[in-house]
Write a protein that holds these residues in place. Structure first.
Motif, mmCIF file in Angstrom:
data_model
loop_
_atom_site.group_PDB
_atom_site.id
_atom_site.type_symbol
_atom_site.label_atom_id
_atom_site.label_comp_id
_atom_site.label_asym_id
_atom_site.label_seq_id
_atom_site.Cartn_x
_atom_site.Cartn_y
_atom_site.Cartn_z
ATOM 1 N N MET A 210 0.828 -1.199 0.000
ATOM 2 C CA MET A 210 0.000 0.000 0.000
ATOM 3 C C MET A 210 0.871 1.261 0.000
ATOM 4 N N ARG A 211 0.521 2.200 -0.875
ATOM 5 C CA ARG A 211 1.268 3.453 -0.946
ATOM 6 C C ARG A 211 0.351 4.658 -1.090
ATOM 7 N N HIS A 212 -0.699 4.547 -1.920
ATOM 8 C CA HIS A 212 -1.519 5.713 -2.265
ATOM 9 C C HIS A 212 -2.333 6.253 -1.095
ATOM 10 N N LEU A 213 -2.653 5.414 -0.123
ATOM 11 C CA LEU A 213 -3.435 5.872 1.025
ATOM 12 C C LEU A 213 -2.557 6.383 2.157
ATOM 13 N N ASP A 214 -1.243 6.306 1.976
ATOM 14 C CA ASP A 214 -0.303 6.740 3.004
ATOM 15 C C ASP A 214 0.154 8.161 2.702
ATOM 16 N N PRO A 215 -0.061 9.107 3.640
ATOM 17 C CA PRO A 215 0.369 10.490 3.394
ATOM 18 C C PRO A 215 1.876 10.612 3.180
ATOM 19 N N ASN A 216 2.636 9.611 3.634
ATOM 20 C CA ASN A 216 4.083 9.619 3.447
ATOM 21 C C ASN A 216 4.516 8.875 2.183
ATOM 22 N N GLY A 217 3.542 8.394 1.405
ATOM 23 C CA GLY A 217 3.832 7.757 0.130
ATOM 24 C C GLY A 217 4.822 6.608 0.222
ATOM 25 N N ASP A 218 5.855 6.675 -0.611
ATOM 26 C CA ASP A 218 6.833 5.588 -0.677
ATOM 27 C C ASP A 218 7.639 5.474 0.612
ATOM 28 N N PHE A 219 7.811 6.590 1.331
ATOM 29 C CA PHE A 219 8.540 6.538 2.599
ATOM 30 C C PHE A 219 7.791 5.660 3.598
ATOM 31 N N GLY A 220 6.466 5.817 3.635
ATOM 32 C CA GLY A 220 5.661 5.000 4.536
ATOM 33 C C GLY A 220 5.698 3.535 4.145
ATOM 34 N N ARG A 221 5.633 3.271 2.845
ATOM 35 C CA ARG A 221 5.661 1.886 2.376
ATOM 36 C C ARG A 221 7.007 1.233 2.689
ATOM 37 N N THR A 222 8.102 1.974 2.473
ATOM 38 C CA THR A 222 9.425 1.429 2.752
ATOM 39 C C THR A 222 9.574 1.092 4.230
ATOM 40 N N LYS A 223 9.013 1.925 5.093
ATOM 41 C CA LYS A 223 9.076 1.651 6.522
ATOM 42 C C LYS A 223 8.324 0.369 6.857
ATOM 43 N N ARG A 224 7.169 0.155 6.224
ATOM 44 C CA ARG A 224 6.404 -1.069 6.479
ATOM 45 C C ARG A 224 7.144 -2.296 5.947
ATOM 46 N N GLN A 225 7.865 -2.126 4.835
ATOM 47 C CA GLN A 225 8.660 -3.237 4.306
ATOM 48 C C GLN A 225 9.723 -3.647 5.318
ATOM 49 N N ARG A 226 10.375 -2.648 5.936
ATOM 50 C CA ARG A 226 11.386 -2.952 6.954
ATOM 51 C C ARG A 226 10.756 -3.662 8.142
ATOM 52 N N GLN A 227 9.564 -3.210 8.533
ATOM 53 C CA GLN A 227 8.863 -3.841 9.657
ATOM 54 C C GLN A 227 8.616 -5.325 9.392
ATOM 55 N N VAL A 228 8.119 -5.627 8.205
ATOM 56 C CA VAL A 228 7.776 -7.007 7.866
ATOM 57 C C VAL A 228 9.032 -7.872 7.785
ATOM 58 N N ILE A 229 10.091 -7.360 7.162
ATOM 59 C CA ILE A 229 11.340 -8.117 7.055
ATOM 60 C C ILE A 229 11.898 -8.425 8.445
ATOM 61 N N GLU A 230 11.914 -7.420 9.329
ATOM 62 C CA GLU A 230 12.433 -7.628 10.683
ATOM 63 C C GLU A 230 11.540 -8.579 11.471
ATOM 64 N N ALA A 231 10.231 -8.492 11.270
ATOM 65 C CA ALA A 231 9.301 -9.382 11.980
ATOM 66 C C ALA A 231 9.502 -10.832 11.546
ATOM 67 N N ILE A 232 9.753 -11.045 10.251
ATOM 68 C CA ILE A 232 10.015 -12.400 9.751
ATOM 69 C C ILE A 232 11.298 -12.951 10.368
ATOM 70 N N ILE A 233 12.338 -12.121 10.417
ATOM 71 C CA ILE A 233 13.615 -12.550 11.000
ATOM 72 C C ILE A 233 13.434 -12.901 12.477
ATOM 73 N N ASP A 234 12.727 -12.038 13.224
ATOM 74 C CA ASP A 234 12.507 -12.292 14.646
ATOM 75 C C ASP A 234 11.709 -13.566 14.866
#
Length: 313
Positions: A210-234
């Motif tokens: 998701m990107r278009h509904l985020d006021p931070n656009g790609d920055f918000g999406r990139t942050k969520r990508q990091r969250q998911v990657i770290e959650a998978i590792i943990d």
């Protein structure tokens, strides 16, 4: 004498139970050992035969020497969106810099719309287009040139495989900072509530795309990508996921490519195991603008120099 014989009789059952207990323990140890060997053998075969792919832009021997000497190491993480009839683009682009002597790691995100020179093409374009033009090799060369750093390894993950990996570890939990309803990536109308939420594979895909509904656009999406990657590792590193290791290995074998071989991974696990004690997360910043009708993120030289210093110092 009679008392002595009675005493002997009373001791025999105890000895028998002791022998039985030892046999049970031995069987359990052998069973666990056989299972562990099976996992080890499967992992080694999968990594070396399915995942391991060298690239011309990186000298594999240099990375091996660094791992063995426990020196700082830089790994390019590529989240690639590949679809039928399309070579794909790197949807997620991160540099993982590890410093074992300081028990520290840095995870630096490069926004996909960042305008950079595409090495091998001789022109500037969005940095994520490097993968579409020349695959992993061109992405590595472009990031090295952009940040003026040396990359030792790369890990490429098909974003579709991210969904399967989340399911393989039994789901993940993330802290969602923005409430929204899904646009259709997972199930149109699905409600992503604010706060801690548990996601299965398809829900995680909706979360990172998701990107278009985020006021931070790609920055918000990139942050969520990091969250998911770290959650998978943990989740993958937790004891609760031991019985899911085979599933995780299968998913990685079908969706991941890296120039790390099995011995590299094993040494990385032992020599760099404490770097997760101190994690620094950073996203490169810049100013959005349109050039020829196309949106780009222009990252100033001062920001590039800052990130360069974060990686090499």
């Amino acid at each position: 004498m009679v008392e002595g014989r009675r005493s002997d009789r009373r001791k025999k059952p105890k000895r028998r139970w002791l022998k039985i207990s030892l046999v049970v323990i031995l069987v359990l140890v052998l069973g666990v050992g056989a299972y562990a060997y099976s996992i080890y053998h499967n992992a080694k075969q999968t990594v070396n035969e399915k995942m391991h792919q060298t690239v011309d832009s990186i000298d594999h021997n240099d990375g091996k020497k660094k791992i063995n000497a426990e020196k700082p190491l830089n790994i390019l993480l590529l989240g690639v969106d590949k679809r039928a009839g399309d070579r794909g683009r790197s949807d997620a682009l991160m540099v993982l810099s590890m410093e074992p002597k300081k028990d520290k790691m840095k995870l630096i995100s490069i926004p996909r719309d960042t305008r950079a020179e595409i090495v091998g093409k001789g022109r500037e374009d969005k940095i994520n287009h490097a993968y579409a033009y020349g695959g992993t090799d061109m992405s590595i060369a472009t990031v090295e040139n952009f940040l003026n750093v040396e990359l030792d390894y790369y890990v490429e993950m098909n974003m579709e495989g991210l969904s399967k990996m989340v399911d393989a570890v039994g789901g993940i939990t993330v802290n969602n900072e923005l409430e929204w309803y899904d646009e259709g990536y997972y199930k149109k109308g699905y409600h992503y509530e604010k706060g801690k939420i548990t996601l299965d594979g398809p829900q995680a895909m909706g979360y990172v795309r998701m990107r278009h509904l985020d006021p931070n656009g790609d920055f918000g999406r990139t942050k969520r990508q990091r969250q998911v990657i770290e959650a998978i590792i943990d989740k993958g590193a937790s004891i609760a996921s031991v019985n899911k290791i085979d599933d995780m290995i299968d998913v990685l074998g079908n969706n991941m490519a890296t120039n790390l071989d099995f011995d590299d991974m094993k040494n990385l696990l032992f020599n760099y195991k404490d770097v997760r004690k101190n994690v620094v997360r950073y996203m490169m910043e810049g100013n959005g603008t349109k050039i020829g009708g196309t949106y780009y993120l222009i990252v100033p030289d001062s920001e590039i120099a800052k990130v360069h210093d974060m990686i090499v110092k």
